[in-house]
Design a protein around this motif. Structure first.
Motif, PDB file in Angstrom:
ATOM      1  N   GLU A 276       0.851  -1.191   0.000  1.00 31.51           N
ATOM      2  CA  GLU A 276       0.000   0.000   0.000  1.00 31.51           C
ATOM      3  C   GLU A 276       0.883   1.236   0.000  1.00 31.51           C
ATOM      4  N   GLN A 277       0.518   2.230  -0.798  1.00 29.00           N
ATOM      5  CA  GLN A 277       1.213   3.514  -0.752  1.00 29.00           C
ATOM      6  C   GLN A 277       0.236   4.559  -0.220  1.00 29.00           C
ATOM      7  N   THR A 278       0.717   5.350   0.735  1.00 23.05           N
ATOM      8  CA  THR A 278      -0.167   6.386   1.286  1.00 23.05           C
ATOM      9  C   THR A 278       0.011   7.706   0.545  1.00 23.05           C
TER      10      THR A 278
ATOM     11  N   GLY B  82       1.174   7.677  -3.010  1.00 21.08           N
ATOM     12  CA  GLY B  82       1.570   7.266  -4.357  1.00 21.08           C
ATOM     13  C   GLY B  82       1.317   8.420  -5.315  1.00 21.08           C
ATOM     14  N   ARG B  83       2.253   8.675  -6.198  1.00 20.71           N
ATOM     15  CA  ARG B  83       2.056   9.813  -7.113  1.00 20.71           C
ATOM     16  C   ARG B  83       2.212   9.384  -8.560  1.00 20.71           C
ATOM     17  N   GLY B  84       1.502  10.112  -9.410  1.00 23.73           N
ATOM     18  CA  GLY B  84       1.597   9.879 -10.843  1.00 23.73           C
ATOM     19  C   GLY B  84       2.247  11.074 -11.513  1.00 23.73           C
TER      20      GLY B  84
ATOM     21  N   TRP C 284       2.662  -2.050  -6.896  1.00 25.62           N
ATOM     22  CA  TRP C 284       3.171  -0.683  -6.800  1.00 25.62           C
ATOM     23  C   TRP C 284       4.658  -0.823  -6.502  1.00 25.62           C
ATOM     24  N   PHE C 285       5.499  -0.500  -7.475  1.00 26.90           N
ATOM     25  CA  PHE C 285       6.917  -0.754  -7.236  1.00 26.90           C
ATOM     26  C   PHE C 285       7.807   0.185  -8.038  1.00 26.90           C
ATOM     27  N   SER C 286       9.074   0.247  -7.603  1.00 19.77           N
ATOM     28  CA  SER C 286      10.046   1.146  -8.227  1.00 19.77           C
ATOM     29  C   SER C 286      11.366   0.419  -8.417  1.00 19.77           C
TER      30      SER C 286
ATOM     31  N   ARG D 252      -8.952   0.872 -21.559  1.00 23.84           N
ATOM     32  CA  ARG D 252      -8.804   1.678 -20.331  1.00 23.84           C
ATOM     33  C   ARG D 252      -7.409   1.486 -19.737  1.00 23.84           C
ATOM     34  N   LYS D 253      -7.080   2.402 -18.820  1.00 24.43           N
ATOM     35  CA  LYS D 253      -5.710   2.409 -18.301  1.00 24.43           C
ATOM     36  C   LYS D 253      -5.492   1.279 -17.304  1.00 24.43           C
ATOM     37  N   LEU D 254      -4.465   0.485 -17.581  1.00 25.53           N
ATOM     38  CA  LEU D 254      -4.119  -0.646 -16.721  1.00 25.53           C
ATOM     39  C   LEU D 254      -2.920  -0.306 -15.839  1.00 25.53           C
ATOM     40  N   ALA D 255      -1.999   0.469 -16.380  1.00 24.77           N
ATOM     41  CA  ALA D 255      -0.755   0.749 -15.653  1.00 24.77           C
ATOM     42  C   ALA D 255      -0.201   2.095 -16.063  1.00 24.77           C
ATOM     43  N   GLY D 256       0.522   2.709 -15.131  1.00 25.26           N
ATOM     44  CA  GLY D 256       1.194   3.974 -15.424  1.00 25.26           C
ATOM     45  C   GLY D 256       2.632   3.917 -14.952  1.00 25.26           C
ATOM     46  N   ILE D 257       3.469   4.695 -15.599  1.00 20.65           N
ATOM     47  CA  ILE D 257       4.900   4.684 -15.281  1.00 20.65           C
ATOM     48  C   ILE D 257       5.363   6.107 -14.990  1.00 20.65           C
ATOM     49  N   LEU D 258       6.121   6.248 -13.938  1.00 17.24           N
ATOM     50  CA  LEU D 258       6.660   7.555 -13.563  1.00 17.24           C
ATOM     51  C   LEU D 258       8.161   7.404 -13.364  1.00 17.24           C
TER      52      LEU D 258
HETATM   53  C1  BTN Z   1       1.038   7.836 -14.031  1.00 18.25           C
HETATM   54  O1  BTN Z   1       0.313   7.140 -14.733  1.00 18.25           O
HETATM   55  O2  BTN Z   1       0.835   9.040 -13.877  1.00 18.25           O
HETATM   56  C2  BTN Z   1       2.226   7.174 -13.370  1.00 18.25           C
HETATM   57  C3  BTN Z   1       1.843   6.391 -12.157  1.00 18.25           C
HETATM   58  C4  BTN Z   1       3.005   5.776 -11.433  1.00 18.25           C
HETATM   59  C5  BTN Z   1       2.603   5.108 -10.131  1.00 18.25           C
HETATM   60  C6  BTN Z   1       3.713   4.326  -9.516  1.00 18.25           C
HETATM   61  S1  BTN Z   1       3.170   3.278  -8.205  1.00 18.25           S
HETATM   62  C7  BTN Z   1       4.810   2.950  -7.752  1.00 18.25           C
HETATM   63  C8  BTN Z   1       5.583   4.245  -7.874  1.00 18.25           C
HETATM   64  N1  BTN Z   1       5.447   5.030  -6.670  1.00 18.25           N
HETATM   65  C9  BTN Z   1       4.788   6.176  -6.869  1.00 18.25           C
HETATM   66  O3  BTN Z   1       4.539   7.033  -6.001  1.00 18.25           O
HETATM   67  N2  BTN Z   1       4.421   6.255  -8.145  1.00 18.25           N
HETATM   68  C10 BTN Z   1       4.871   5.119  -8.922  1.00 18.25           C
END
Ligand code: BTN
Length: 322
Positions: A112-114, A116-118, A133-135, A183-189
């Motif tokens: 869980e991320q409290t 989490g940012r996109g 949720w991983f980096s 639809r959106k399945l995953a996002g990458i930051l």
């Molecule tokens: C986006 O679509 O805007 C990117 C989303 C990225 C989310 C992941 S979850 C793991 C990692 N930790 C974060 O706070 N963000 C990325």
């Protein structure tokens, strides 16, 4: 004989399937019993038979670093996996470790991320136990101008892992999303620090896995593997499939860019759609014409001009030109 590691023990128990694994084949019985006890305390159901040995009956429904490791082939790049029950953002955890000089090859997961940012300062919904949720901590030894390719790499590796684990074939919505069923399945930051010293980048990945639904207004635009495939997905196996692809493809960077570009062109969700592109305070509309040899989006504007776009966000998608 050395007792097996927890990952090694899990690997052998899983490989034995419904059969028992003879304790004496694993090493010193007392040490093996101690490792079994550790795994039981982590939530694994392990049966012990007085004559036949041990048998794996069940696994916990949560992420376990040793479980993920137990499913991976010998690694080329990956050095360590951390799993947090709860953290603010895994990108922050990996970034802090990067600043402290930790070597690349680290994957940081959180149930869980409290915080989490996109992209663009948005919040990323990271509910407990429902996603991956991983980096990844990467230290590219190539020119900073090429570091932007890390986003496409992460998408490519993620898609390979998803396909291997579930059979689903997500599409790339340029530049940093995977889509399934529209639809959106995953996002990458990707957040990078290519300056002096010991530069690094953190590739943060948010993959929706076992959500059964999303609250409005997300419900119109977000999906999960469970929604699309109709079945819950075992997340340790999925994480291992993704990390296997990461581990296999990271050492080939940036030379394997043509391979990932080939994938991106084949799975281009935007191609031939009419899109609205936002970059800073400006917006443009046009027909998406695919990706050029550097991975930039080609946009045919209403006046016929072909524009090359290297960054921005596609906010509106319509099937064809109006
Ligand atoms: C986006 O679509 O805007 C990117 C989303 C990225 C989310 C992941 S979850 C793991 C990692 N930790 C974060 O706070 N963000 C990325």
């Amino acid at each position: 004989m050395q007792p097996p590691s927890d990952a090694g023990l899990l690997r052998r128990l899983r490989a034995a399937g419904d059969d028992y694994l003879c304790g004496a084949d694993l090493g010193d019985p007392a040490q093996v019993a101690a490792r079994v006890q550790v795994l039981r305390e982590a939530g694994y159901g392990i049966e012990e038979h007085p004559h036949f040995g041990y048998r794996l009956l069940s696994s916990p429904g949560r992420l376990v670093a040793d479980d993920i490791l137990s499913r991976l082939p010998p690694s080329r790049w990956l050095r360590d996996i951390l799993v947090f029950e709860r953290t603010g953002s895994t990108n922050d955890v990996a970034g802090n470790l990067g600043r402290q000089g930790v070597a690349e090859g680290l994957a940081v997961f959180a149930e869980e991320q409290t915080a989490g940012r996109g992209r663009l300062g948005r919040t990323w919904q990271s509910s407990a136990g429902e996603g991956l949720w991983f980096s990844l901590l990467v230290r590219p030894a190539w020119p900073p101008a090429l570091w932007t390719r890390l986003t496409l790499w992460a998408a490519w590796a993620l898609a390979q892992g998803i396909e291997r684990a579930t059979g689903a074939e997500p599409a790339l919505k340029w530049p940093n999303d995977l889509y399934l069923g529209g639809r959106k399945l995953a996002g990458i930051l990707v957040e990078s620090n290519p300056g002096q010293g010991n530069p690094f980048a953190v590739a943060g990945i948010g993959l929706n896995v076992n959500q059964e639904s999303f609250p409005a207004p997300l419900s119109d635009r977000a999906t999960s593997l469970r929604i699309e495939t109709g079945a819950p997905v075992e997340r340790n196996g999925l994480a291992a499939a993704v990390l296997e692809a990461v581990d296999r493809t990271c050492p080939g960077l940036p030379g394997n860019f043509p391979e990932m570009l080939h994938w991106a062109r084949e799975r281009d969700f935007l191609r031939e759609k009419w899109v609205t592109l936002s970059a800073g305070s400006s917006t443009q509309e046009g027909a998406a014409m695919g990706l050029d040899e550097d991975g930039a989006l080609l946009l045919r504007l209403a006046d016929g001009q072909l524009q090359r776009v290297t960054s921005g966000e596609v906010t509106g998608i319509a099937p064809a030109a109006p």
